[in-house]
Structure formats: structure tokens, C-alpha cells
Design an enzyme around this catalytic site. Structure first.
Site, mmCIF file in Angstrom:
data_model
loop_
_atom_site.group_PDB
_atom_site.id
_atom_site.type_symbol
_atom_site.label_atom_id
_atom_site.label_comp_id
_atom_site.label_asym_id
_atom_site.label_seq_id
_atom_site.Cartn_x
_atom_site.Cartn_y
_atom_site.Cartn_z
ATOM 1 N N HIS A 127 0.904 -1.493 -0.082
ATOM 2 C CA HIS A 127 -0.235 -0.055 0.348
ATOM 3 C C HIS A 127 0.796 1.390 0.090
ATOM 4 O O HIS A 127 0.171 2.389 0.032
ATOM 5 C CB HIS A 127 -1.241 0.205 1.220
ATOM 6 C CG HIS A 127 -0.653 -0.122 2.354
ATOM 7 N ND1 HIS A 127 -1.101 0.396 3.240
ATOM 8 C CD2 HIS A 127 0.701 -0.559 3.049
ATOM 9 C CE1 HIS A 127 -0.531 0.198 4.503
ATOM 10 N NE2 HIS A 127 0.845 -0.483 4.242
ATOM 11 N N HIS A 128 1.698 1.001 0.016
ATOM 12 C CA HIS A 128 2.520 2.633 0.501
ATOM 13 C C HIS A 128 3.818 2.814 -1.249
ATOM 14 O O HIS A 128 3.341 4.192 -1.557
ATOM 15 C CB HIS A 128 3.937 1.766 0.843
ATOM 16 C CG HIS A 128 3.361 1.957 2.456
ATOM 17 N ND1 HIS A 128 3.269 2.858 3.547
ATOM 18 C CD2 HIS A 128 4.231 1.518 3.667
ATOM 19 C CE1 HIS A 128 2.776 2.224 4.029
ATOM 20 N NE2 HIS A 128 3.228 1.540 4.270
ATOM 21 N N ALA A 129 3.282 1.935 -2.272
ATOM 22 C CA ALA A 129 4.461 2.069 -3.235
ATOM 23 C C ALA A 129 3.274 3.327 -4.061
ATOM 24 O O ALA A 129 1.565 3.457 -4.493
ATOM 25 C CB ALA A 129 4.332 0.875 -4.169
ATOM 26 N N HIS A 130 4.038 5.069 -5.238
ATOM 27 C CA HIS A 130 3.225 5.974 -4.799
ATOM 28 C C HIS A 130 3.162 5.426 -7.251
ATOM 29 O O HIS A 130 3.943 4.788 -7.748
ATOM 30 C CB HIS A 130 3.557 6.809 -5.145
ATOM 31 C CG HIS A 130 3.335 7.625 -4.071
ATOM 32 N ND1 HIS A 130 2.891 8.309 -3.612
ATOM 33 C CD2 HIS A 130 3.907 6.687 -2.218
ATOM 34 C CE1 HIS A 130 2.399 8.109 -1.740
ATOM 35 N NE2 HIS A 130 3.487 7.725 -1.453
ATOM 36 N N ASP A 168 -0.700 5.098 2.313
ATOM 37 C CA ASP A 168 -0.239 6.665 1.809
ATOM 38 C C ASP A 168 -0.286 6.142 0.257
ATOM 39 O O ASP A 168 -1.290 7.077 -0.368
ATOM 40 C CB ASP A 168 1.205 7.183 2.244
ATOM 41 C CG ASP A 168 2.371 6.530 2.551
ATOM 42 O OD1 ASP A 168 1.920 4.936 1.815
ATOM 43 O OD2 ASP A 168 2.792 7.091 1.623
#
Length: 378
Positions: A127-130, A168
Site C-alpha cells: 500500500h505504500h507504492a506511489h 498512503d
């Protein structure tokens, strides 16, 4: 039986033996299910294609992941979150990440096509990969790639994240969308990576009012966490009317986890998983995609994820974990393991006054969030 998506090559997503995001957790989980006599016959998913990844990620970022995976020198790697202590480069990293993305994406497609109702992906949760940056052990955002497939199929998606760290990357990707509701319960970014996830992050444009964050105080315990969950999540689902849930089931809010400071027990996780399952039945006709996520104490993480599996499959819990399994893994890890699925150790003991203060702060946060969102909902 709830279909389970898993591939042995998930274990190739490995940043090295000293890195906390270890494939050993998945190996332990799978061997535990085998030792319990309830290991599923998994669906082996295809790898996500480059085109699948580009539905969420920028071309220049993907090109750098590919180059680094081939061992090429990428001079601006750190600008893209690569070759850092959190996301060190390893050979064939691109393929290893795409295999895990493929599992989550395949689960979403099974639901979108009506071939399954609830699916458990035994991996993923990055869930942190942008869009153009790796972060927090995450190279490609399997969750958002799967969510994009669901919204492309015309489905409204409620994303629920119970990892101790703020989701994020998923939030950022869907921040301006009104067909995706993101809900993240996490230790406050005031103290914990990634330093985001405050209640004023509510979305932009068409997405205003569709990003919900519940930043929790350090040392939040079972009772306070579950109270806040009930204050926020069921009401948000009533408002949003989703067609499907996507749930990231990080295990790092457990009190044994070394990277954070929440104090959840396995009893709380069991209640959360049962509640999430009931909410899916109530709001989406049972349509839900569950993934794994963070969790950095091997003993706690594997037991939490075994609970997830057993709850989703409506299977009874064992009185004790198989002795042969424990002996093998205690020797490999060189540390003792809990003899039962539920905790035998106790979390940090706080004074009644401190517990009350934390619970009041969390409840105040939940009320402020709901008051803020009422403007957009009603």
C-alpha cells in the site's frame, strides 16, 4: 470454500536476509496451514503484465524498476525510491513484484467476472507504492492495480486498510476519485512512517469526502481500536454503498511487532476479521478481496494471518499449534514460538488512567473525522 490465490514464486520478492519484509513469513504461514491439515489448493495466478502495472504507475518509473532489476546502473534511482534501505534493488525485482501484483489482480478479476465472491490473496498488500515512487518495502501497488480493474468493471470499491502504517500510496492514487472510498486505521503519522494519514486528508475534487483516515495514538489497545472501528467503518460503508470491499490485512498493529506501537492482540484481530466478513455480507453481497500486508514479528504475523484464513473459511481453531511445525521453525528462527493460535504473552500493561486518556483521544479523533465528513455526505 473461499478461493485462495497463491504462487510459490511469491517467495522471490526478497530484499535480503536482514530485511524486515521477509518471504519467510509466507513460507511459515503455508507450512502451518499444511501442518494443520487445512492447506488449500491454491489458484496460481498469471504474472501481471507491464500494461497492467502501467494502469497505475508511470512509464519512467517502471522503466527504472526494470533496468535496476537487470543489474543496470540507474543514476537517479533514489529519486524514484529505489536502491534505498527500505527498497534495496535485487535481481529480477520487477518480475517478483509483478507476480504478487498478478495475484491481487487475478483475485479482483475473479470477483469482477462473477467467478468468485470472496477471495483471499496470500500475499500482496503493497500500500505504500506511489505512481512514480517505491516506498516502505513496496515496489508496485498491487492494491490500486486491482482496484483499477474493479472500477474499470463499473464497481464501486471501498478499500479498508488495517495495517499499522497509513495506506498512503493507495490514498494518493485514488485521491481524486469518487468511485473509490479509502479508509485507513493506523498509528498516527505524528510518530510513525510514512508521516501522513491525518483526518484533514479527505480527498480532492470529485474525491472530496472519500478518503478517511483514523490516526490512532501509540499504545492503543483492543477495546479502543474496536470502538473507533465501529464509529467509522460501518457508517462510511452505509454512506458510500460499495459493490466490493478490498481489505489490506497487515498484522503489524499486533503488540509484538517491532516496528510500531499499537497493542492489538490476536483476539482483536479475530474480531476484526469476523466483522469485516459480516460487513461484506451486509453491504456487498459478500464481495470482498482480502490481501496480506505488513507484519514483522514472525510469530505474531503468521498467527494473525492463519486466523484470517480460518475465519474466512469458517474453520475451527486448533487448541494448539502442531508441535512438529513449532520445533522446525523454532530451530530455523532460533527463537521460541507461541504454542497456540491466540496469544499466550500479554501486551504492555498501561495504567487505567493512561488507557482512558488514549481511548478518549482516539474517540475524539473519530468524532472529528465524522463531523468533518458530514459536510460532504449529507
Amino acid at each position: 470454500m473461499v478461493p485462495v490465490v497463491y504462487h510459490p514464486d511469491y517467495l522471490t520478492y526478497c530484499f535480503g536476509p536482514e530485511h524486515p519484509f521477509s518471504p519467510v513469513r509466507l513460507e511459515m504461514l503455508w507450512t502451518l496451514l499444511e501442518a494443520l491439515g487445512c492447506a488449500p489448493t491454491p489458484i496460481r495466478p498469471p504474472e501481471a503484465t507491464r500494461a497492467d502495472v502501467l494502469r497505475v504507475h508511470a512509464e519512467d518509473y517502471v522503466a527504472r524498476v526494470e533496468a535496476a532489476s537487470r543489474g543496470e546502473y540507474v543514476p537517479d534511482a533514489e529519486a524514484f525510491g529505489l536502491d534505498t534501505p527500505d527498497v534495496p534493488v535485487f535481481p529480477d525485482m520487477d518480475r517478483a513484484a509483478r507476480i504478487l501484483v498478478g495475484g491481487t489482480l487475478h483475485g479482483a478479476r475473479l470477483i469482477a467476472d462473477g467467478r468468485a465472491t470472496t477471495v483471499l490473496q496470500l500475499g500482496g498488500g503493497f500500500h505504500h507504492a506511489h505512481p512514480a515512487r517505491a516506498s516502505g518495502f513496496c515496489v508496485y501497488n498491487d492494491l490500486s492495480i486491482a482496484i483499477r480493474a474493479l472500477t474499470d468493471a463499473g464497481l464501486r470499491v471501498a478499500y479498508i486498510d488495517i495495517d499499522v502504517h497509513h495506506g498512503d500510496g493507495v490514498q494518493a492514487i485514488h485521491y481524486r476519485e469518487d468511485t473509490v472510498l479509502t479508509i485507513s486505521l493506523h498509528e498516527t503519522g505524528q510518530y510513525l512512517f510514512p508521516g501522513t494519514g491525518f483526518i484533514d486528508e479527505i480527498g480532492e475534487g470529485r474525491g472530496q469526502g472519500f478518503s478517511l483516515n483514523v490516526p490512532l495514538q501509540p499504545f492503543t489497545d483492543d477495546e479502543s481500536y474496536l470502538e473507533v472501528f465501529e464509529r467509522v467503518v460501518p457508517h462510511a460503508l452505509v454512506m458510500f454503498r460499495p459493490d466490493v470491499l478490498v481489505v489490506q490485512c497487515g498484522a503489524d498493529a499486533h503488540f509484538q511487532d517491532p516496528l510500531a506501537d499499537l497493542l492489538l492482540s490476536t483476539r482483536a484481530y479475530e474480531q476484526l476479521f469476523r466483522r469485516l466478513k459480516a460487513l461484506a455480507d451486509e453491504h456487498t453481497g459478500g464481495r470482498a478481496l482480502f490481501t496480506l500486508g505488513g507484519g514483522y514479528d514472525f510469530d505474531a504475523t503468521v498467527r494473525v494471518w492463519a486466523l484470517l484464513y480460518l475465519v474466512l473459511q469458517d474453520r475451527p481453531f486448533p487448541e494448539r499449534l502442531p508441535l512438529s511445525w513449532r520445533i522446525e521453525w523454532e530451530q530455523r528462527l532460533e527463537r521460541p514460538l507461541s504454542p497456540t493460535l491466540h496469544d499466550t504473552a500479554r501486551p504492555l500493561t498501561l495504567t487505567p488512567e493512561r488507557r482512558r486518556q488514549i481511548a478518549q483521544q482516539n474517540l475524539h479523533t473519530a468524532r472529528r473525522l465524522m463531523d468533518t465528513l458530514a459536510y460532504y455526505w449529507y
